[in-house]
Write a protein that holds these residues in place. Structure first.
Motif, PDB file in Angstrom:
ATOM      1  N   UNK A 198      -9.626   6.416 -10.557  1.00 37.32           N
ATOM      2  CA  UNK A 198      -8.200   6.751 -10.539  1.00 37.32           C
ATOM      3  C   UNK A 198      -7.274   5.535 -10.629  1.00 37.32           C
ATOM      4  N   UNK A 199      -7.854   4.352 -10.812  1.00 44.99           N
ATOM      5  CA  UNK A 199      -7.032   3.149 -10.891  1.00 44.99           C
ATOM      6  C   UNK A 199      -7.491   2.239 -12.023  1.00 44.99           C
TER       7      UNK A 199
ATOM      8  N   UNK B 293      -8.125  -2.384  -4.311  1.00 44.62           N
ATOM      9  CA  UNK B 293      -9.375  -1.632  -4.383  1.00 44.62           C
ATOM     10  C   UNK B 293      -9.715  -0.946  -3.066  1.00 44.62           C
ATOM     11  N   UNK B 294      -8.941  -1.261  -2.020  1.00 44.00           N
ATOM     12  CA  UNK B 294      -9.051  -0.507  -0.769  1.00 44.00           C
ATOM     13  C   UNK B 294      -8.301   0.816  -0.861  1.00 44.00           C
TER      14      UNK B 294
ATOM     15  N   UNK C 260       0.799  -1.225   0.000  1.00 44.02           N
ATOM     16  CA  UNK C 260       0.000   0.000   0.000  1.00 44.02           C
ATOM     17  C   UNK C 260       0.831   1.273   0.000  1.00 44.02           C
ATOM     18  N   UNK C 261       1.839   1.352   0.881  1.00 44.22           N
ATOM     19  CA  UNK C 261       2.578   2.612   1.002  1.00 44.22           C
ATOM     20  C   UNK C 261       3.421   2.917  -0.220  1.00 44.22           C
TER      21      UNK C 261
ATOM     22  N   UNK D 269      -2.107 -15.021  -6.620  1.00 44.17           N
ATOM     23  CA  UNK D 269      -1.494 -13.761  -6.210  1.00 44.17           C
ATOM     24  C   UNK D 269      -2.117 -12.567  -6.925  1.00 44.17           C
ATOM     25  N   UNK D 270      -2.391 -12.688  -8.233  1.00 46.24           N
ATOM     26  CA  UNK D 270      -2.978 -11.547  -8.934  1.00 46.24           C
ATOM     27  C   UNK D 270      -4.365 -11.217  -8.385  1.00 46.24           C
ATOM     28  N   UNK D 271      -5.077 -12.237  -7.866  1.00 42.10           N
ATOM     29  CA  UNK D 271      -6.381 -11.992  -7.268  1.00 42.10           C
ATOM     30  C   UNK D 271      -6.247 -11.218  -5.959  1.00 42.10           C
ATOM     31  N   UNK D 272      -5.209 -11.510  -5.194  1.00 43.68           N
ATOM     32  CA  UNK D 272      -4.945 -10.745  -3.971  1.00 43.68           C
ATOM     33  C   UNK D 272      -4.673  -9.282  -4.311  1.00 43.68           C
ATOM     34  N   UNK D 273      -3.885  -9.073  -5.374  1.00 43.39           N
ATOM     35  CA  UNK D 273      -3.574  -7.703  -5.800  1.00 43.39           C
ATOM     36  C   UNK D 273      -4.852  -6.954  -6.161  1.00 43.39           C
TER      37      UNK D 273
END
Length: 275
Positions: free
Chosen positions: A183-184, A176-177, A128-129, A167-171
């Motif tokens: 903007x994404x 989305x949080x 996130x950061x 892993x791509x599903x986790x991303x």
């Protein structure tokens, strides 16, 4: 460029084509080397020829950084030329940045303030950061790598945890949080085919930047079948298949013809989807 403005351009032009400016002097026609700035002049000719048929341009930073200051000057001139002469086109810097927070802040400042680019590709794997500094700019887009078109994507992106989540599903879920549909976007390779169904289950409304159509073997029809949503939701990129379609003095005209062919196919796909 806002989401609504992008959707309007897609509907108006009947196109969701992004032209990749992966400009390599080793592949450029000899005629441009007689000009003062060959990389920029090549880009300028390609842009003018393809602008009626696309909604976005994606200069890949590696192809400019490789030539040092002169290459970066050509990148800046290219972006300024698009903004001044084709202002309705989204400009995506394909730089795949992403680092610890304060470094990401500097990358964000570089592309969104200094260069004033509309969108930037970002690698999400530091969390996130490393991503949120890019999301602080109103009217700018972060395009996160989700499921890429290269063979090596299988090395990490498709690995599963104990519950079977890849892993791509986790991303897709976690990111989305941080950002939203305004903007994404996400990078999803055209070579992933039916995997677009899985992407759309988790990100039904986001725009997807889709490389891999053309030279990499991805199918536009398959991408549209599984990836298009009610707003189109796709930016399909073609680089080599357009900008290097010819290596003679008529390279720009041929590039324009190739872009028009893709635009016509996209028009058909939009019509089939009722858009």
């Amino acid at each position: 460029m806002t989401r609504q403005e992008l959707i309007q351009q897609i509907k108006q032009k009947r196109s969701f084509l992004c032209v990749g400016l992966d400009t390599d002097p080793k592949k450029m026609p000899q005629c441009v080397f007689d000009l003062h700035d060959p990389i920029f002049e090549f880009n300028k000719a390609i842009i003018d020829a393809t602008a009626p048929y696309c909604v976005a341009y994606k200069p890949n930073l590696a192809f400019y950084e490789a030539y040092g200051i002169k290459g970066m000057e050509a990148f800046v001139k290219t972006c300024e030329y698009i903004k001044e002469n084709h202002p309705n086109h989204l400009i995506i810097a394909d730089a795949k940045r992403g680092d610890i927070g304060n470094t990401s802040q500097m990358y964000a400042r570089t592309f969104f303030e200094e260069y004033n680019i509309d969108a930037l590709t970002v690698a999400p794997y530091m969390g996130e950061d490393s991503v949120t500094p890019f999301l602080q700019y109103e009217g700018k887009w972060v395009i996160l790598l989700a499921l890429t078109s290269n063979k090596g994507s299988h090395d990490f992106q498709l690995t599963e945890d104990a519950q079977g989540e890849r892993l791509f599903e986790k991303v897709l879920k976690k990111s989305q949080e941080w950002g939203n549909t305004n903007n994404m976007m996400y990078v999803v390779g055209a070579t992933q085919g039916k995997m677009f169904e899985d992407i759309r289950k988790l990100a039904p409304d986001h725009f997807l930047l889709v490389p891999g159509v053309g030279a990499q073997g991805g199918s536009l029809q398959e991408v549209c079948k599984y990836g298009m949503n009610k707003d189109c939701g796709l930016l399909v990129n073609s680089s080599r298949g357009i900008i290097y379609a010819s290596n003679d003095d008529h390279f720009a005209e041929v590039a324009g013809n190739k872009a028009r062919e893709l635009q016509q196919e996209m028009d058909e796909e939009l019509t089939k989807a009722g858009l």
